[in-house]
Scaffold this active site. Structure first.
Site, short mmCIF file in Angstrom:
data_model
loop_
_atom_site.label_atom_id
_atom_site.label_comp_id
_atom_site.label_asym_id
_atom_site.label_seq_id
_atom_site.Cartn_x
_atom_site.Cartn_y
_atom_site.Cartn_z
N LEU A 122 0.72 -1.37 0.14
CA LEU A 122 0.25 -0.16 0.06
C LEU A 122 1.01 1.23 0.04
O LEU A 122 1.88 1.26 0.59
CB LEU A 122 -0.98 0.13 1.10
CG LEU A 122 -2.08 -1.03 1.45
CD1 LEU A 122 -2.67 -0.94 2.55
CD2 LEU A 122 -2.96 -0.89 0.03
N ASP A 123 0.48 2.26 -0.63
CA ASP A 123 1.03 3.41 -0.52
C ASP A 123 1.40 4.02 0.87
O ASP A 123 0.49 3.95 1.81
CB ASP A 123 0.46 4.54 -1.54
CG ASP A 123 0.56 4.25 -2.96
OD1 ASP A 123 1.46 3.54 -3.40
OD2 ASP A 123 -0.52 4.90 -3.70
N ARG A 124 2.24 4.80 1.13
CA ARG A 124 2.60 5.34 2.56
C ARG A 124 1.34 6.05 3.20
O ARG A 124 1.08 5.49 4.32
CB ARG A 124 3.61 6.30 2.53
CG ARG A 124 4.07 6.89 3.71
CD ARG A 124 5.20 7.86 3.69
NE ARG A 124 5.00 9.06 3.14
CZ ARG A 124 5.75 9.58 2.59
NH1 ARG A 124 7.01 9.50 2.35
NH2 ARG A 124 4.99 10.95 1.93
N ARG A 222 -5.63 5.98 -7.75
CA ARG A 222 -5.36 7.39 -7.84
C ARG A 222 -5.37 7.93 -8.99
O ARG A 222 -5.65 9.00 -9.62
CB ARG A 222 -4.01 7.72 -7.29
CG ARG A 222 -3.81 7.18 -5.69
CD ARG A 222 -2.53 7.13 -5.12
NE ARG A 222 -1.72 8.50 -4.67
CZ ARG A 222 -0.60 8.69 -4.63
NH1 ARG A 222 0.17 7.98 -4.47
NH2 ARG A 222 -0.31 10.00 -4.61
#
Length: 293
Positions: A122-124, A222
């Site tokens: 997962l993205d930060r 996104r």
């Protein structure tokens, strides 16, 4: 000269205390390799690099409250926003990967390194469910389930604007733009990305979506939402607004909510859910209460 002494002598910005913390996090590299010993002896001609990501110098620690599920083969955690999934040049300690290794470490068998297979990322700034294998019998099966389409991955997202339809699908080829370093849809040369959405609630200029991720491309949700004109709230890199309802948005409002798959060893259905984090829930509550948007 010791590494910490050397860096402290290079600039007034590097106090010995700051250097020790940066070394401990894993942000200092000597000769192209990460070095986590302040006493490391610097030799003439060696290149020393210091990577600073501007975030907290206190490393994230995984505790029992983050664990959603565990059995002899798998462990699922609720990743907080702001935590890197895997090591970066600026930090090793405090990433979810390192925190899991520390959590799984058996103090009675210190030489045994925990088995840890990472099939998801997962993205930060994205929160929510992440599932890892912790036994070699589960590694291949979990990777296959996540990479294929047998696992159902559901996210919740707060996006800008009202969606044109109550449900829909985005399908494109995604590739990284070299100039902007962002993922964009291209006519050819990219990888197939499929994102489905369903509108759960609308508040004028903000919508709450349930999103099913049929493929797992980098920044897929996104990029697709941004290209559709409905970027995630707080997703500055992809054009998302930084404030709504009179409130600052601290991060991209994306949460990995539910993961359903067949257990890679026991072959039973497994469904994992992560509750909404406080910042996401607070914003939803404010919108439900009628905050102007």
């Amino acid at each position: 000269m010791r590494l910490d002494q050397y860096l402290a002598s290079c600039s007034d910005a590097f106090s010995r205390t700051l250097v020790r913390k940066l070394v401990d996090l894993g942000g200092v590299h000597v000769g192209g390799r990460r070095t986590r010993k302040c006493a490391h002896a610097i030799r003439a001609g060696e290149m020393v690099e210091v990577h600073v990501d501007g975030r907290s110098l206190e490393p994230f620690v995984l505790t029992d409250e983050h664990v959603l599920y565990r059995d002899p083969f798998l462990i699922a955690v609720n990743k907080p926003a702001g935590v890197e999934t895997q090591p970066t040049p600026a930090r090793y300690r405090g990433t979810l990967y390192e925190a899991l290794l520390h959590y799984l470490h058996n103090p009675f068998r210190p030489r045994d390194k925990p088995e840890l297979g990472m099939a998801q990322r997962l993205d930060r700034e994205t929160s929510g469910v992440l599932l890892f294998s912790i036994h070699r019998r589960a590694h291949a099966g979990l990777t296959q389930a996540i990479a294929g389409r047998s696992a159902t991955k559901i996210y919740l997202a707060l996006v800008s604007g009202a969606m044109p339809n109550p449900s829909g699908e985005f399908r494109s080829l995604l590739a990284r733009n070299r100039a902007s370093n962002l993922m964009r849809s291209v006519a050819k040369g990219g990888k197939e990305a499929i994102t489905r959405y369903r509108v759960l609630q609308e508040w004028g200029a903000v919508s709450l979506l349930e999103i099913e991720l049929l493929t797992g491309r980098s920044h897929q949700i996104r990029a697709h939402l941004s290209e559709a004109g409905h970027p995630l709230l707080g997703d500055v890199r992809y054009g998302g607004p930084v404030a709504v309802a009179g409130l600052d948005i601290p991060r991209q409002m994306l949460h990995s909510w539910r993961l359903t798959l067949d257990h890679p060893v026991e072959q039973r259905k497994l469904t994992l859910e992560a509750p909404l984090p406080a910042d996401f829930q607070y914003l939803v509550d404010r919108l439900e209460a009628g905050a102007p948007v």
